[in-house]
Design a protein around this motif. Structure first.
Motif, PDB file in Angstrom:
ATOM      1  N   VAL A  17       0.733  -1.103   0.388  1.00  0.00           N
ATOM      2  CA  VAL A  17       0.232  -0.085   0.504  1.00  0.00           C
ATOM      3  C   VAL A  17       0.655   0.671  -0.197  1.00  0.00           C
ATOM      4  O   VAL A  17       1.951   1.590   0.557  1.00  0.00           O
ATOM      5  CB  VAL A  17      -0.759  -0.053   0.864  1.00  0.00           C
ATOM      6  CG1 VAL A  17      -2.291  -1.322   1.552  1.00  0.00           C
ATOM      7  CG2 VAL A  17      -0.130   0.009   2.674  1.00  0.00           C
ATOM      8  N   LEU A  18       0.333   2.530  -0.495  1.00  0.00           N
ATOM      9  CA  LEU A  18       0.497   3.259  -0.264  1.00  0.00           C
ATOM     10  C   LEU A  18       0.551   4.117   0.905  1.00  0.00           C
ATOM     11  O   LEU A  18      -0.387   4.137   1.689  1.00  0.00           O
ATOM     12  CB  LEU A  18       0.594   4.458  -1.364  1.00  0.00           C
ATOM     13  CG  LEU A  18       0.869   4.745  -2.889  1.00  0.00           C
ATOM     14  CD1 LEU A  18      -0.360   5.235  -3.620  1.00  0.00           C
ATOM     15  CD2 LEU A  18       2.108   4.262  -2.847  1.00  0.00           C
ATOM     16  N   THR A  19       1.777   4.942   1.850  1.00  0.00           N
ATOM     17  CA  THR A  19       1.414   5.665   2.390  1.00  0.00           C
ATOM     18  C   THR A  19       2.042   7.047   2.817  1.00  0.00           C
ATOM     19  O   THR A  19       2.484   7.018   2.109  1.00  0.00           O
ATOM     20  CB  THR A  19       2.898   5.583   3.503  1.00  0.00           C
ATOM     21  OG1 THR A  19       3.873   5.988   3.150  1.00  0.00           O
ATOM     22  CG2 THR A  19       2.740   3.686   3.620  1.00  0.00           C
ATOM     23  N   GLY A  20       0.643   7.797   3.486  1.00  0.00           N
ATOM     24  CA  GLY A  20       0.929   9.615   3.208  1.00  0.00           C
ATOM     25  C   GLY A  20       0.388   9.809   1.714  1.00  0.00           C
ATOM     26  O   GLY A  20       0.001  10.799   1.594  1.00  0.00           O
ATOM     27  N   ALA A  21      -0.736   8.458   1.588  1.00  0.00           N
ATOM     28  CA  ALA A  21      -1.127   9.188   0.135  1.00  0.00           C
ATOM     29  C   ALA A  21      -2.419  10.082   0.248  1.00  0.00           C
ATOM     30  O   ALA A  21      -2.984  10.108  -0.506  1.00  0.00           O
ATOM     31  CB  ALA A  21      -1.615   8.020  -1.288  1.00  0.00           C
ATOM     32  N   GLY A  22      -3.397   9.691   1.294  1.00  0.00           N
ATOM     33  CA  GLY A  22      -5.022  10.512   1.266  1.00  0.00           C
ATOM     34  C   GLY A  22      -5.827   9.491   0.981  1.00  0.00           C
ATOM     35  O   GLY A  22      -5.303   8.210   0.544  1.00  0.00           O
ATOM     36  N   PRO A  23      -6.518   9.704   1.613  1.00  0.00           N
ATOM     37  CA  PRO A  23      -8.323   9.171   1.008  1.00  0.00           C
ATOM     38  C   PRO A  23      -7.879   8.889  -0.482  1.00  0.00           C
ATOM     39  O   PRO A  23      -7.882   9.977  -1.198  1.00  0.00           O
ATOM     40  CB  PRO A  23      -9.228   9.490   1.553  1.00  0.00           C
ATOM     41  CG  PRO A  23      -8.580  11.238   1.774  1.00  0.00           C
ATOM     42  CD  PRO A  23      -7.272  10.759   1.762  1.00  0.00           C
ATOM     43  N   GLY A  24      -8.605   8.019  -1.279  1.00  0.00           N
ATOM     44  CA  GLY A  24      -8.868   7.888  -2.940  1.00  0.00           C
ATOM     45  C   GLY A  24      -7.826   7.699  -3.305  1.00  0.00           C
ATOM     46  O   GLY A  24      -7.572   7.213  -4.043  1.00  0.00           O
TER      47      GLY A  24
END
Length: 275
Positions: free
Chosen positions: A94-101
């Motif tokens: 998963v991406l971290t810090g990418a925010g919702p969506g």
């Protein structure tokens, strides 16, 4: 299949975008865009070809996700979701810090081929080199019992490609769920189906991805079969110096070529211009 133009990339609601890449044979890869853990993993490969394939695949993933998120590739940070079986930190990436969506994504590479999936729901992808008969015989016990029957019913010359397709489906599905490949591959049925066949996993769509004859590829998407676009990245898309520098806050890559792609779903396959 061909590459998209230099327009901005968007992953649509309920859709799945797949990207194919054949790594370049010449030129310096953008090694500096990888993070420290990726560089250590790359340096651990003994064979140059394996190292180059790993670097090309991860540069492509970073540049594509950076394009979707309008973020410089080297600024992306990755982590692992919890495993749905044991709760350990080794589930889907998963991406971290990418925010919702933030997009869901999956990456696979195998002997000269890279496949990346980007979607609005959990996704897994896998690309497999078609094995020789010896590997098929060695690994057939890892298939579901009904899949083993389907495999045995084929002519010996057809078995390697069929096995590769089955295995690509299994890896894609298990990566999509976050469980990963293990001793449970024989528990999951992803064969050709039929009146007496077991059901496929509920709640997931598992699709064969068009590919050249030496490989088989598959994508698994949580939910109904999505509108799926398959695009091909040019080999130079992972070379150093071809993309805007890290100081640019809005990152838009340039992918040369006409903007048409192979669009398919569970019912048909056709060529069209993406919106």
């Amino acid at each position: 299949m061909s590459t998209p133009s230099s327009r901005e990339l968007h992953y649509g609601e309920g859709g799945l975008e797949l990207w194919l890449l054949t790594p370049p044979r010449q030129g310096a890869l953008a090694f500096d865009e990888l993070d420290e853990s990726e560089r250590r993993r790359a340096d651990a490969f003994r064979r140059h070809a394996d190292r180059a394939l790993y670097v090309a695949a991860h540069v492509a993933l970073r540049r594509l996700l950076g394009a979707y998120l309008r973020t410089p590739p080297r600024e992306l940070a990755f982590a692992r979701a919890d495993c749905p079986r044991c709760g350990g930190p080794h589930g889907r990436p998963v991406l971290t810090g990418a925010g919702p969506g933030a997009p869901h994504f999956s990456l696979s590479h195998s002997r000269g081929a890279v496949l990346i999936g980007v979607a609005t729901a959990p996704v897994g992808v896998d690309v497999e080199r078609v094995p020789g008969p010896e590997r098929v015989d060695l690994c057939r016990s890892a298939l579901h019992p009904y899949e083993q029957r389907e495999l045995a019913a084929l002519d010996a010359r057809e078995q390697p490609l069929f096995f590769a397709r089955l295995w690509a489906r299994k890896e894609a599905f298990l990566k999509g769920t976050g469980v990963g490949v293990g001793g449970w591959t024989s528990e999951v049925y992803l064969g050709e189906g039929g009146p007496d066949a077991p059901p496929r996993p509920d709640g997931w769509s598992v699709l064969d991805v068009p590919h050249e004859p030496r490989h088989a590829a598959s994508a698994a998407f949580r939910g109904p079969a999505p509108r799926t676009v398959v695009r091909r990245l040019p080999p130079e898309a992972v070379l150093g110096g071809d993309m805007p520098g890290p100081s640019r806050r809005r990152f838009t890559p340039v992918f040369p070529g006409p903007a048409h792609a192979l669009v398919f779903d569970a019912r048909d396959t056709r060529e069209e211009e993406p919106p």
